[in-house]
Design a protein around this motif. Structure first.
Motif, short mmCIF file in Angstrom:
data_model
loop_
_atom_site.label_atom_id
_atom_site.label_comp_id
_atom_site.label_asym_id
_atom_site.label_seq_id
_atom_site.Cartn_x
_atom_site.Cartn_y
_atom_site.Cartn_z
N VAL A 33 0.88 -1.21 0.03
CA VAL A 33 -0.08 -0.03 -0.02
C VAL A 33 1.03 1.24 0.22
N SER A 49 -4.84 0.08 -2.74
CA SER A 49 -5.54 0.38 -1.38
C SER A 49 -5.88 1.76 -1.50
N GLY A 75 -3.11 2.50 4.03
CA GLY A 75 -3.48 1.52 3.20
C GLY A 75 -4.68 0.92 3.85
#
Length: 463
Positions: free
Chosen positions: A216, A243, A373
């Motif tokens: 992420v 994400s 994330g």
């Protein structure tokens, strides 16, 4: 069959590598088959989704048995955990903690292995129930079928040229689409090896040889800030970020340090991954690429009228295709997905260029916070803070943060004297997952409201 690579007659000595050990493909299959035998016939089961081999084996066992699996975050607070277990109707919990819940617990770690496989599962059967971040209240269970997951993984294999010769490395949570569906079920369908690092630190990634790395933006930001770790990833062929939007400076830093620009993609729990940059071809900072094979996308305005794909017009993004969810789990039944002619409104706003490239601008609302994330629903955090006796009113938003992407910030109207910031933060952390706690609390005399009494969160950004 969803897990085609797991059923391959060709064994692989280190198909799965985690902090607890190395597992051959056939050993993992026998482990999963043993779990499948124990849960056969159950309507739905939950799994303590710790970041280790036990979660991979337990989820695989559920998929083999045709029993829908509900991953439970290991850091979930008491209220969050209770909600997921009760709302899903899970009849048993796969866990190595016998005191984990008041429903029957089936241990995951075991020496037993089975050579008997259940009958194939119909593709339309529900595979996973993944809980959302609860943007307007408590998290909702999203029901995803075997067919949807298979279609998504096959489309990503094509887009990323993902083959059985690849070794995937990541340390993402095993209860979301990114870490579980792509990061664990991907290798079990496509083949190759999976190394799960436990935690996604720059040092852990640098120490794990691989051809593909998932992360992420917070992970990639920390990797970019550690030049030695970043340069250790030079042999890899694909660095995937998802994400949340990847900051442009991080994109350029990774490209310079590793010799390749990261690949960004877009998706959500309800749709799985639907748009992605391809492994071969251009990679543009701030863009998530093109729709995957079998996926259609379009922009609409607030009245539902289509908008042009000119690269500048911003509209609400809609998606349709084979990766759509079945619906939401409510009171033991599946409420069909809210689709219009097959189109699902994502709640995100975006632009689509004339050549089809997508850029995600943000949420149509302010209630979904992307931090480190994770996708955190403001409403869920607000509900918990309102349980504190010192809190009369509260509004939670995400403020820009150079490391986390967004910093969860709570604006509180106190019941009497101003509560201690640390007290409120720990209050939330004890009841929800740690990443859902506010990073800052600001005490205000009143929350800004419109004539209808609705809190105007946009104005809080200037407080």
């Amino acid at each position: 069959m969803l897990l085609t690579a797991l059923l391959s007659p060709e064994d692989l000595d280190d198909a799965l590598v985690t902090q607890s050990g190395r597992y051959a493909r056939h050993d993992l299959l026998g482990w999963a088959a043993s779990i499948a035998a124990d849960i056969a016939g159950a309507p739905i089961v939950a799994v303590d989704a710790v970041p280790d081999a036990t979660t991979v084996a337990a989820v695989a066992g559920g998929l083999l048995a045709g029993v829908p699996v509900v991953p439970v975050p290991p850091d979930a607070g008491v209220l969050e955990r209770q909600h997921i277990l009760r709302d899903s109707g899970a009849t048993m919990l796969l866990s190595d903690d016998s005191a984990a819940t008041d429903i029957p617990v089936v241990p995951i770690t075991r020496t037993a292995r089975s050579t008997v496989l259940p009958a194939p599962v119909p593709p339309t059967s529900p595979a996973l129930v993944l809980y959302t971040s609860g943007t307007t209240g408590k998290p909702k269970g999203v029901v995803v079928s075997h067919a949807a997951i298979a279609a998504d993984l096959d489309a990503l294999a094509s887009a990323w040229e993902w083959t059985p010769s690849d070794t995937l490395v990541h340390g993402l949570p095993l209860y979301h689409v990114h870490g579980l569906v792509l990061g664990a079920l991907g290798p079990l369908r496509i083949g190759g090896r999976l190394t799960h690092t436990g935690r996604p630190s720059p040092a852990a990634y640098a120490a794990a040889p691989g051809t593909m790395y998932f992360g992420v933006p917070t992970v990639w930001s920390r990797v970019a800030a550690d030049p030695a770790a970043a340069r250790a990833l030079e042999p890899a062929r694909l660095l995937v970020s998802g994400s949340a939007p990847l900051p442009t400076p991080v994109f350029h830093a990774l490209a310079e340090l590793t010799g390749q620009a990261p690949v960004e993609r877009y998706g959500m729990t309800e749709t799985l991954i639907t748009v992605s940059v391809r492994s071969a071809g251009e990679r543009r900072p701030g863009s998530v690429g093109l729709p995957l094979t079998g996926i259609e996308s379009r922009l609409i305005d607030e009245s539902g009228a289509p908008l042009p794909a000119d690269g500048t017009t911003i509209g609400q993004l809609q998606i349709r295709g084979a990766t759509m969810f079945d619906g939401y789990l409510r009171d033991g039944a599946v409420v069909p997905a809210p689709l219009t002619d097959g189109w699902y409104s994502t709640g995100d706003v975006a632009t689509i260029a004339a050549d089809g490239w997508h850029r995600i601008v943000g949420r149509a609302s302010t209630d979904l916070i992307k931090t480190g994330g994770y996708r955190v629903g403001a409403g869920e955090v607000e509900d918990v803070l309102l349980l504190h006796p010192a809190v009369r009113e509260v509004a939670v938003i995400g403020l820009p943060d150079p490391d986390l992407g967004e910093r969860i910030t709570a604006f509180v109207v106190a019941e009497s004297g101003p509560p201690a910031e640390a007290d409120l933060i720990s209050f939330v952390a004890e009841r929800l997952a740690a990443h859902k706690r506010p990073r800052a609390v600001r005490v205000v005399e009143a929350l800004p409201r419109n004539a209808m009494g609705k809190v105007q969160k946009a104005r809080l950004r200037d407080v």
